[in-house]
Design a protein around this motif. Structure first.
Motif, PDB file in Angstrom:
ATOM      1  N   ARG A 140       0.794  -1.283   0.058  1.00  0.00           N
ATOM      2  CA  ARG A 140      -0.128   0.180  -0.040  1.00  0.00           C
ATOM      3  C   ARG A 140       0.987   1.315   0.056  1.00  0.00           C
ATOM      4  O   ARG A 140       2.048   1.338   0.398  1.00  0.00           O
ATOM      5  CB  ARG A 140      -0.835  -0.195   1.170  1.00  0.00           C
ATOM      6  N   ILE A 141       0.145   2.338  -0.518  1.00  0.00           N
ATOM      7  CA  ILE A 141       0.813   3.627  -0.511  1.00  0.00           C
ATOM      8  C   ILE A 141       0.254   4.219   0.903  1.00  0.00           C
ATOM      9  O   ILE A 141      -0.864   4.524   0.995  1.00  0.00           O
ATOM     10  CB  ILE A 141       0.693   4.575  -1.855  1.00  0.00           C
ATOM     11  N   GLU A 142       1.193   5.138   1.469  1.00  0.00           N
ATOM     12  CA  GLU A 142       0.557   5.882   2.526  1.00  0.00           C
ATOM     13  C   GLU A 142       1.261   7.203   2.225  1.00  0.00           C
ATOM     14  O   GLU A 142       2.379   7.698   1.897  1.00  0.00           O
ATOM     15  CB  GLU A 142       1.180   5.475   3.901  1.00  0.00           C
ATOM     16  N   VAL A 143       0.056   8.158   2.178  1.00  0.00           N
ATOM     17  CA  VAL A 143       0.348   9.484   1.599  1.00  0.00           C
ATOM     18  C   VAL A 143      -0.098  10.439   3.117  1.00  0.00           C
ATOM     19  O   VAL A 143      -1.242  10.177   3.513  1.00  0.00           O
ATOM     20  CB  VAL A 143      -0.498   9.912   0.629  1.00  0.00           C
ATOM     21  N   THR A 144       0.565  11.412   3.535  1.00  0.00           N
ATOM     22  CA  THR A 144       0.203  12.391   4.297  1.00  0.00           C
ATOM     23  C   THR A 144       0.320  13.866   3.389  1.00  0.00           C
ATOM     24  O   THR A 144       1.082  14.303   2.928  1.00  0.00           O
ATOM     25  CB  THR A 144       1.032  12.498   5.496  1.00  0.00           C
ATOM     26  N   THR A 145      -0.709  14.661   3.943  1.00  0.00           N
ATOM     27  CA  THR A 145      -0.803  16.004   3.125  1.00  0.00           C
ATOM     28  C   THR A 145      -0.495  16.826   4.406  1.00  0.00           C
ATOM     29  O   THR A 145      -1.151  16.623   5.463  1.00  0.00           O
ATOM     30  CB  THR A 145      -2.213  16.285   2.700  1.00  0.00           C
ATOM     31  N   PRO A 146       0.101  18.084   4.119  1.00  0.00           N
ATOM     32  CA  PRO A 146       0.116  19.106   4.875  1.00  0.00           C
ATOM     33  C   PRO A 146      -0.874  19.782   5.450  1.00  0.00           C
ATOM     34  O   PRO A 146      -1.375  20.175   6.633  1.00  0.00           O
ATOM     35  CB  PRO A 146       1.360  20.147   4.617  1.00  0.00           C
ATOM     36  N   ASP A 147      -1.948  19.917   4.600  1.00  0.00           N
ATOM     37  CA  ASP A 147      -3.174  20.458   4.642  1.00  0.00           C
ATOM     38  C   ASP A 147      -4.169  19.522   4.811  1.00  0.00           C
ATOM     39  O   ASP A 147      -4.576  18.700   3.795  1.00  0.00           O
ATOM     40  CB  ASP A 147      -3.382  21.516   3.938  1.00  0.00           C
TER      41      ASP A 147
ATOM     42  N   PRO B  89       6.921   1.083  -9.579  1.00  0.00           N
ATOM     43  CA  PRO B  89       6.320   1.833 -10.586  1.00  0.00           C
ATOM     44  C   PRO B  89       4.949   2.535 -10.209  1.00  0.00           C
ATOM     45  O   PRO B  89       4.444   3.774 -10.757  1.00  0.00           O
ATOM     46  CB  PRO B  89       6.105   0.718 -11.698  1.00  0.00           C
ATOM     47  N   VAL B  90       3.932   1.940  -9.603  1.00  0.00           N
ATOM     48  CA  VAL B  90       2.668   2.523  -9.442  1.00  0.00           C
ATOM     49  C   VAL B  90       2.832   3.639  -8.413  1.00  0.00           C
ATOM     50  O   VAL B  90       2.059   4.592  -8.603  1.00  0.00           O
ATOM     51  CB  VAL B  90       1.957   1.249  -8.787  1.00  0.00           C
ATOM     52  N   LEU B  91       3.715   3.488  -7.431  1.00  0.00           N
ATOM     53  CA  LEU B  91       3.903   4.728  -6.645  1.00  0.00           C
ATOM     54  C   LEU B  91       4.216   5.927  -7.420  1.00  0.00           C
ATOM     55  O   LEU B  91       3.866   7.015  -7.295  1.00  0.00           O
ATOM     56  CB  LEU B  91       5.078   4.157  -5.681  1.00  0.00           C
ATOM     57  N   THR B  92       5.134   5.834  -8.302  1.00  0.00           N
ATOM     58  CA  THR B  92       5.722   6.971  -9.249  1.00  0.00           C
ATOM     59  C   THR B  92       4.474   7.455 -10.057  1.00  0.00           C
ATOM     60  O   THR B  92       4.410   8.620  -9.771  1.00  0.00           O
ATOM     61  CB  THR B  92       6.647   6.345 -10.186  1.00  0.00           C
ATOM     62  N   ARG B  93       3.688   6.578 -10.680  1.00  0.00           N
ATOM     63  CA  ARG B  93       2.659   7.131 -11.146  1.00  0.00           C
ATOM     64  C   ARG B  93       1.779   7.722 -10.387  1.00  0.00           C
ATOM     65  O   ARG B  93       0.955   8.868 -10.423  1.00  0.00           O
ATOM     66  CB  ARG B  93       1.764   5.990 -11.798  1.00  0.00           C
ATOM     67  N   ALA B  94       1.453   7.374  -9.337  1.00  0.00           N
ATOM     68  CA  ALA B  94       0.501   8.059  -8.268  1.00  0.00           C
ATOM     69  C   ALA B  94       1.009   9.395  -7.784  1.00  0.00           C
ATOM     70  O   ALA B  94       0.388  10.332  -7.584  1.00  0.00           O
ATOM     71  CB  ALA B  94       0.479   7.038  -6.973  1.00  0.00           C
ATOM     72  N   LEU B  95       2.404   9.324  -7.695  1.00  0.00           N
ATOM     73  CA  LEU B  95       3.036  10.720  -7.289  1.00  0.00           C
ATOM     74  C   LEU B  95       2.769  11.649  -8.263  1.00  0.00           C
ATOM     75  O   LEU B  95       2.333  12.880  -8.047  1.00  0.00           O
ATOM     76  CB  LEU B  95       4.377  10.402  -6.971  1.00  0.00           C
ATOM     77  N   ARG B  96       3.036  11.144  -9.754  1.00  0.00           N
ATOM     78  CA  ARG B  96       2.744  12.197 -10.499  1.00  0.00           C
ATOM     79  C   ARG B  96       1.301  12.834 -10.680  1.00  0.00           C
ATOM     80  O   ARG B  96       1.063  13.718 -11.000  1.00  0.00           O
ATOM     81  CB  ARG B  96       3.155  11.429 -11.978  1.00  0.00           C
ATOM     82  N   ALA B  97       0.405  11.813 -10.586  1.00  0.00           N
ATOM     83  CA  ALA B  97      -0.859  12.084 -10.591  1.00  0.00           C
ATOM     84  C   ALA B  97      -1.478  13.235  -9.542  1.00  0.00           C
ATOM     85  O   ALA B  97      -2.009  14.122  -9.844  1.00  0.00           O
ATOM     86  CB  ALA B  97      -1.902  10.960 -10.401  1.00  0.00           C
ATOM     87  N   LEU B  98      -0.762  12.977  -8.208  1.00  0.00           N
ATOM     88  CA  LEU B  98      -1.063  13.815  -7.452  1.00  0.00           C
ATOM     89  C   LEU B  98      -0.248  15.361  -7.482  1.00  0.00           C
ATOM     90  O   LEU B  98      -1.037  16.265  -7.499  1.00  0.00           O
ATOM     91  CB  LEU B  98      -0.393  13.271  -6.117  1.00  0.00           C
ATOM     92  N   ASP B  99       0.830  15.003  -8.127  1.00  0.00           N
ATOM     93  CA  ASP B  99       1.466  16.439  -8.500  1.00  0.00           C
ATOM     94  C   ASP B  99       0.753  17.270  -9.475  1.00  0.00           C
ATOM     95  O   ASP B  99       0.502  18.342  -9.500  1.00  0.00           O
ATOM     96  CB  ASP B  99       3.037  16.051  -9.028  1.00  0.00           C
TER      97      ASP B  99
END
Lengths: 337, 268
Positions: A248-255, A292-302
């Protein structure tokens, strides 16, 4: 074969028609003064397979191995190894098993060769065969150069290999490896995994205890998760991982307000329900496919303009297994028995 | 019969391993050899001039006592060796092997004889250097040494049993000190027993260590002429009484120790 989620593991249902179980344990109970080390453990290992007994310290793994290898006696229940009752005929069981323990039980003052030679003599191989076998195993385990050095000078990985070699001296058909890689560096661990896999390729049946889900995953055909002296789940590594969600990917946002946006962006990558970890304000997204999935996910977020303060790819650990099976993290019992 | 032969064969493998360890850890051997020298010299020069033995020399009287005490203390190695093997997990390995259940004990008690042979040799040489002589001939002296070794062997089964009971090797040293010290002091080892207060005297007279000491003194020819004959049977027949104890100790403690080995719960 499904994952059995109850206290007692019913192997008959899942293993029907697969032939004889070479290790068969039912209702095994062992109590020490204040602790119940085993509270009715059931196990069944078909011939030529590896069973991984997975659990935290103090779960009862070593106790189970000790009973099966005749070191201690159970208070209740039965254990059969190669069809022999462990309690009734321990001597015959010893002729068929090899044991390699958690605390490398080799003699520090002897050389590697002397250790194996001694074990060969005690298996009554005879003087010549004991020597030949010792040399042979030292070479298999890449210890030939160190053969005539005292074990004191060995690294941790070398000691473990020697200990494992000790279990193989008489080519026993059934092997018990109690936490074979605990305390080893990753490199030595991977080396040892290779050796263990080769053993089973040669037809041995193996019961392996471990605290590492990854180790059970790499080696075992079947895994029994053990907690407080009883099996709480069994299945293949894939089945267990499926149950606990795999990667799984775990993501934290500052806001905090952006978390919901992140959730909708990442929905396309999720292979299961996303959830919030309220403690850390972290979004947990189950995935498959790794980096690779993590990379794509990060791009999408960006490209969606979502700012993130922390992100990670996590693979399931024993803790996750426990969290999902018992609702609590793997905790060490107060007594390691 | 085959079971006994196998126990001996397996025991020999274990004994060989222990002897290799003696060579590899010379520090232990150093202490084994230095402490008897120290004892002989201390007693000979510190007490030697202040304790009178009618008609003889204290040094001659003393030597057999020191021999007996030292070899009995040697049994501590048996206990400590087993406790250490247990702590290091190697006993678990042995217990999972299809070897004789008595072999670890047979091998350990046998290899510990090496310590006692060496310490007797060193003590005899030190004794000779400070004026001790065996006056009853070579064969008799050898018989004296053999009796000491035999008794020490039997006693190492006692400490072997204790070694399997204690939680750590460190405990063994204290335990043996508490047991062996009084046993070797309330005896005729260092002072003639007849000078002791009555309860201690009776204990000393029946103490097997007194008999072993007395037997060694006789076999070494270290009893001065004119010494009054002992009044109790054990000291009148010290060789027979010592051998009885050897048999009794082994008959009791060998089965106890093997049983303990069989039933031992591992401590993890």
């Amino acid at each position: 074969m499904g994952i059995c989620h109850t206290g007692s593991v019913d192997w008959a249902l899942t293993r029907d028609g697969e032939g004889v179980h070479i290790i068969e344990v039912s209702g095994l109970v062992k109590r020490y003064k204040n602790v119940t080390a085993l509270a009715g453990l059931d196990l069944a290992v078909p011939k030529g397979t590896i069973l991984g007994l997975l659990g935290p310290n103090g779960a009862g793994k070593t106790t189970a191995v000790s009973i099966l290898t005749t070191l201690i006696e159970a208070d209740e229940g039965s254990a059969f190894v190669d069809g022999i009752d462990v309690a009734a005929e321990p001597g015959r069981v010893r002729e068929r098993i090899g044991l390699s323990g958690q605390y490398a039980a080799v003699d520090q003052d002897l050389t590697g060769f002397e250790n194996l030679d001694m074990i060969g003599r005690l298996y009554r191989l005879g003087k010549r065969r004991a020597r030949e076998r010792a040399r042979e195993l030292l070479s298999v385990f890449d210890l030939t150069e160190a053969a005539d050095r005292s074990v004191k000078t060995y690294s941790g990985g070398m000691r473990r290999r020697l200990d494992l070699a000790g279990a193989l001296v008489a080519r026993p058909p059934i092997l018990f490896l109690d936490e074979p890689t605990t305390g080893l560096d990753p490199r030595s661990r991977i080396d040892l995994w290779g050796v263990i896999r080769e053993l089973v390729a040669e037809g041995a049946t193996l019961l392996l205890t471990t605290q590492y889900l990854e180790e059970a995953d790499r080696l075992a055909d079947d895994i029994v998760v053990i907690d407080h002296g009883r099996g709480i789940a069994h299945g293949t590594a894939d089945e267990l991982k499926e149950m606990i969600g795999g990667e799984r990917i775990e993501v934290t946002t500052p806001d905090h307000s952006q978390i919901d946006d992140a959730r909708s962006v990442l929905a396309e990558f999720a292979v299961g329900d996303m959830r919030m970890d309220p403690k850390h304000g972290t979004l947990v997204v189950p995935i498959t496919g790794g980096a690779p999935v993590l990379t794509r996910a990060l791009r999408a977020l960006d490209s969606a303009g979502i700012e993130i303060s922390d992100v990670g790819l996590r693979r399931p650990t024993l803790d996750d297994v426990f969290l999902s099976l018992t609702g609590h993290a793997a905790e060490e019992s107060e007594v390691s028995a | 019969m085959t079971a006994i032969l196998q126990a001996l064969a397996d025991g020999a493998v274990i004994a060989k391993r222990n002897v290799i360890k003696i060579k590899r850890v010379p520090e232990v051997l150093m202490f084994v050899l230095i402490s008897p020298i120290m004892f002989v010299l201390l007693f000979a020069y510190v007490f030697g001039n202040s304790i009178d033995i009618p008609g003889g020399s204290y040094r001659e009287f003393l030597i057999a006592g020191i021999f007996a005490q030292t070899v009995v203390f040697g049994a501590t190695f048996t206990g400590a060796g087993l406790a250490e093997d247990m702590q290091k997990g190697i006993i678990d390995r042995f217990r999972a092997l299809p070897m004789s259940r008595a072999a670890v004990l047979i091998g350990r008690t046998a290899s510990d004889v090496v310590y006692n042979v060496l310490s007797l040799l060193i003590m005899a040489l030190t004794g000779l250097a400070v004026g001790w002589r065996a006056n009853a001939g070579f064969v008799s002296a050898v018989a004296g040494f053999l009796l000491l070794l035999l008794f020490a062997y039997a006693f190492s089964w006692v400490m072997g049993y204790v070694g399997l009971l204690v939680p750590t090797p460190e405990v063994i040293n204290n335990a043996s000190f508490v047991v062996i010290f009084p046993l070797t002091f309330v005896a005729n080892t260092f002072v003639p027993a007849e000078n002791l207060p009555t309860p201690l005297r009776v204990f000393a007279e029946w103490n097997p260590i007194s008999a072993v000491t007395q037997a060694a003194r006789e076999l070494f020819g270290n009893i001065p002429p004119g010494t009054p004959e002992p009044t109790v049977w054990p000291l009148q027949n010290p060789v027979a009484y010592s051998l009885l104890w050897v048999v009794a100790i082994i008959a009791v403690f060998a089965p106890l120790a093997v049983r303990r080995y069989r039933k031992m719960a591992n401590r993890r």
